[in-house]
Motif scaffolding. Structure first.
Motif, mmCIF file in Angstrom:
data_model
loop_
_atom_site.group_PDB
_atom_site.id
_atom_site.type_symbol
_atom_site.label_atom_id
_atom_site.label_comp_id
_atom_site.label_asym_id
_atom_site.label_seq_id
_atom_site.Cartn_x
_atom_site.Cartn_y
_atom_site.Cartn_z
ATOM 1 N N LEU A 30 1.045 -1.235 0.146
ATOM 2 C CA LEU A 30 -0.062 -0.178 -0.022
ATOM 3 C C LEU A 30 0.774 1.248 -0.102
ATOM 4 O O LEU A 30 2.211 1.383 0.526
ATOM 5 C CB LEU A 30 -0.929 -0.169 1.270
ATOM 6 C CG LEU A 30 -1.853 -0.954 1.243
ATOM 7 C CD1 LEU A 30 -2.706 -0.975 2.715
ATOM 8 C CD2 LEU A 30 -2.773 -1.129 0.287
ATOM 9 N N GLN A 34 -3.176 5.378 0.637
ATOM 10 C CA GLN A 34 -4.081 4.446 0.616
ATOM 11 C C GLN A 34 -4.187 4.160 2.375
ATOM 12 O O GLN A 34 -5.269 3.911 2.931
ATOM 13 C CB GLN A 34 -3.551 3.133 -0.152
ATOM 14 C CG GLN A 34 -3.779 3.303 -1.465
ATOM 15 C CD GLN A 34 -3.001 2.277 -2.356
ATOM 16 O OE1 GLN A 34 -1.991 1.651 -1.771
ATOM 17 N NE2 GLN A 34 -3.400 2.222 -3.489
ATOM 18 N N LEU A 72 -8.377 0.443 -3.223
ATOM 19 C CA LEU A 72 -8.522 -0.115 -2.052
ATOM 20 C C LEU A 72 -9.674 -1.082 -2.138
ATOM 21 O O LEU A 72 -9.633 -2.205 -1.389
ATOM 22 C CB LEU A 72 -8.758 0.725 -0.730
ATOM 23 C CG LEU A 72 -7.695 1.685 -0.572
ATOM 24 C CD1 LEU A 72 -7.864 2.604 0.516
ATOM 25 C CD2 LEU A 72 -6.542 0.635 0.145
#
Length: 144
Positions: A30, A34, A72
């Motif tokens: 990530l 995020q 996501l």
């Protein structure tokens, strides 16, 4: 009045801190934005679980935030659900996979570093950073 060398040193420390925090934000596949979105949806009240609310909170454009949220969702860390009280509204919520990812949140390193500081240092840092951020945002607004 504070001298220019002190101002430069403080600005350098703020920048180095920001870079160090940003650098550890690339974890578990990530990116920092995020992680920030996951943290927001973990902490924000349910009625604020929208792209628009996240964008407002982060002072970012909705399109940018929408892309982050979409990624996501594709990773299975967030999902949409229909609001209980208004079936025309979709809210964003963290999935079990998102909750699991947050157990590896890079901010845990920040908590560990802060935990070892004396309480008065943490309080001073909190007050100072809050005042700085308020002033920095005002300066940015003035330069637009």
């Amino acid at each position: 009045m504070i001298d220019m060398a002190s101002l430069e040193n403080t600005a350098r420390l703020i920048e180095q801190t920001s870079r160090a925090i940003h650098a550890v934000g690339h974890r578990e596949g990530l990116f920092p934005a995020q992680w920030a979105a996951l943290r927001y949806f973990r902490q924000a009240p349910a009625e604020a679980h929208t792209v628009a609310d996240l964008a407002r909170f982060q002072h970012l454009q909705r399109g940018t935030v929408a892309r982050t949220v979409r990624v996501l969702m594709e990773k299975g860390l967030l999902k949409l659900r229909t609001d209980r009280d208004d079936d025309t509204v979709e809210r964003i919520e963290i999935t079990p996979g998102g909750a699991d990812a947050l157990r590896h949140d890079p901010h845990l390193d920040l908590f560990a570093a802060l935990r070892d500081l004396p309480p008065d240092r943490i309080e001073g840092l909190t007050r100072g950073l809050a005042a700085f951020l308020d002033r920095f945002e005002a300066v940015r607004r003035d330069h637009r």
